[in-house]
Design a protein around this motif. Structure first.
Motif, PDB file in Angstrom:
ATOM      1  N   LYS A   1       1.028  -1.136  -0.020  1.00  0.00           N
ATOM      2  CA  LYS A   1      -0.090   0.015  -0.077  1.00  0.00           C
ATOM      3  C   LYS A   1       0.888   1.302  -0.081  1.00  0.00           C
ATOM      4  N   THR A   2       1.984   1.100   0.416  1.00  0.00           N
ATOM      5  CA  THR A   2       3.010   2.275   0.681  1.00  0.00           C
ATOM      6  C   THR A   2       3.277   2.778  -0.705  1.00  0.00           C
ATOM      7  N   LEU A   3       3.573   2.105  -1.756  1.00  0.00           N
ATOM      8  CA  LEU A   3       4.084   2.413  -2.806  1.00  0.00           C
ATOM      9  C   LEU A   3       3.043   3.420  -3.699  1.00  0.00           C
ATOM     10  N   GLY A   4       1.744   3.295  -3.440  1.00  0.00           N
ATOM     11  CA  GLY A   4       0.773   4.278  -4.175  1.00  0.00           C
ATOM     12  C   GLY A   4       0.836   5.518  -3.278  1.00  0.00           C
ATOM     13  N   ILE A   5       0.951   5.447  -2.112  1.00  0.00           N
ATOM     14  CA  ILE A   5       1.131   6.581  -1.264  1.00  0.00           C
ATOM     15  C   ILE A   5       2.190   7.537  -1.631  1.00  0.00           C
ATOM     16  N   LEU A   6       3.482   6.909  -1.678  1.00  0.00           N
ATOM     17  CA  LEU A   6       4.775   7.483  -2.034  1.00  0.00           C
ATOM     18  C   LEU A   6       4.256   8.180  -3.514  1.00  0.00           C
ATOM     19  N   ILE A   7       3.993   7.421  -4.594  1.00  0.00           N
ATOM     20  CA  ILE A   7       3.891   8.099  -5.864  1.00  0.00           C
ATOM     21  C   ILE A   7       2.552   9.033  -5.790  1.00  0.00           C
ATOM     22  N   GLN A   8       1.512   8.927  -5.103  1.00  0.00           N
ATOM     23  CA  GLN A   8       0.337   9.877  -5.162  1.00  0.00           C
ATOM     24  C   GLN A   8       1.065  11.198  -4.508  1.00  0.00           C
ATOM     25  N   ASN A   9       1.964  10.874  -3.354  1.00  0.00           N
ATOM     26  CA  ASN A   9       2.488  12.281  -2.940  1.00  0.00           C
ATOM     27  C   ASN A   9       3.775  12.700  -3.403  1.00  0.00           C
ATOM     28  N   ALA A  10       3.992  12.190  -4.377  1.00  0.00           N
ATOM     29  CA  ALA A  10       5.365  12.527  -5.296  1.00  0.00           C
ATOM     30  C   ALA A  10       6.661  12.550  -4.411  1.00  0.00           C
ATOM     31  N   ILE A  11       6.717  11.709  -3.521  1.00  0.00           N
ATOM     32  CA  ILE A  11       7.649  11.628  -2.541  1.00  0.00           C
ATOM     33  C   ILE A  11       8.390  10.244  -2.683  1.00  0.00           C
ATOM     34  N   VAL A  12       9.805  10.179  -2.336  1.00  0.00           N
ATOM     35  CA  VAL A  12      10.506   8.771  -2.546  1.00  0.00           C
ATOM     36  C   VAL A  12      11.033   8.206  -1.287  1.00  0.00           C
ATOM     37  N   SER A  13      10.699   8.992  -0.210  1.00  0.00           N
ATOM     38  CA  SER A  13      10.942   8.352   1.197  1.00  0.00           C
ATOM     39  C   SER A  13      10.072   9.030   2.303  1.00  0.00           C
TER      40      SER A  13
END
Ligand code: ADP
Length: 321
Positions: free
Chosen positions: A45-57
């Motif tokens: 689930k975290t992958l989508g959260i990072l992508i949605q928020n345009a962050i990588v960490s």
């Protein structure tokens, strides 16, 4: 020493003095957002959260203990991918892994755990930089502790990029003294470079990153001309929605998953001077520079850690520190 040497040393000293009187707090913008992930979240689930928020960490928070629990970075996803390759039959188990399983994944694949370093935001920036270099951390969380309750708070995360940008923006009179060329100061890595072709598979490129402990593989053509670079953060869209098949694809295909506004790669030549590198950092979102010759053939790589190391400790060793 030549006048050039003298100026260079003067510039470096002024930057070091600057870093000693500034704190990590000073680097933070007046207002910023911080996305912290709960360690109970499913990794997929975290992958989508990072992508949605345009962050990588993102910093991790253990809500059971009420404590900061480390930093999630692209290295963790690379570990997950390695786990997937080593234990291909455990796909359903992998799907159920939560962020609090990251350490178990590390152990299972025999990866050396990354030391979770953090610094207090009001300590000198110089200290944070030295910590980064000694631990090879590319980013460090700033953790504050409430005097009364002893409660930890993650204030933000500082990166090598943010620090170099801060130096570049606030030290123009000092950075212009750094007139020696990349070649003269031997900045970066040349020889024994890890490279890929457009047709190299994503998995092979990841293997190189793991073996060399680096986060960027330049992509060249048959004549060693630079075409692009595959970065550790590029694996995130590759495994979004548990789509591990994408890993069998080529790095050329994987580059198409990059966000529209991705800045691309920055290049320089060995004749460029350190002050012009700082100009580039001042103006753009640079994560490394790839060194090419006049025919765009790959010569070397300058990572932000190479620059930070030079700026912080060049010449210090012979001074007996
Ligand atoms: P990055 O995160 O950009 O890979 P690192 O700070 O991990 O940078 O780099 C560690 C060292 O590896 C640096 O000295 C850098 O010059 C070198 N390096 C970076 N990319 C490569 C590469 N593709 N091949 C060989 N060495 C590299």
């Amino acid at each position: 020493p030549s006048p050039l040497d003298k100026e260079q040393r003067q510039g470096l000293k002024a930057i070091r003095d600057f870093l000693k009187v500034r704190t990590s707090y000073d680097v933070l913008p007046l207002s910023f957002r911080l996305i912290v992930l709960d360690t109970d979240l499913l990794i997929k689930k975290t992958l989508g959260i990072l992508i949605q928020n345009a962050i990588v960490s993102a910093p991790l928070w253990d809500s059971h203990t009420g404590r900061f629990a480390g930093l999630l970075t692209s290295t963790d996803y690379i570990n997950v991918i390695q786990y997937h390759c080593q234990f291909p039959d455990e796909m359903s188990k992998l799907d159920q892994f939560r962020l609090n399983s990251l350490r178990d994944i590390e152990k299972a694949i025999g990866a050396i755990p990354i030391e979770t370093v953090s610094v207090h935001p009001s300590r000198p920036l110089y200290e944070a930089c030295r910590r980064m270099l000694s631990t090879r951390a590319r980013r460090i969380p700033l953790v504050d502790i409430d005097d009364e309750t002893g409660q930890e708070t993650v204030v933000s995360v500082i990166t090598q990029y943010r620090i170099l940008k801060f130096i570049a923006v606030n030290n123009e009179p000092n950075t212009i003294l750094l007139k020696k060329t990349i070649r003269e100061i031997k900045l970066g890595t040349y020889g024994n470079l890890a490279t890929a072709h457009m047709g190299t598979s994503v998995l092979e490129a990841i293997g190189l990153m793991v073996r060399y402990n680096i986060s960027c593989i330049p992509i060249v053509d048959a004549n060693n001309k630079l075409l692009n670079a595959f970065e550790a953060v590029d694996v995130i869209p590759c495994i979004k929605d548990g789509a591990y098949e994408e890993l069998k694809g080529t790095v050329g295909e994987a580059l198409c998953f990059r966000p529209e506004d991705s800045p691309g790669i920055y290049t320089c030549t060995e004749e460029d001077r350190l002050d012009s590198l700082f100009d580039t950092i001042r103006k753009s979102r640079v994560h490394r520079l790839i060194v090419v010759d006049d025919d765009n053939r790959l010569k070397g790589v300058i990572s932000l850690s190479d620059i930070l190391k030079y700026v912080l400790i060049h010449g210090e060793e012979d001074a007996g520190h």
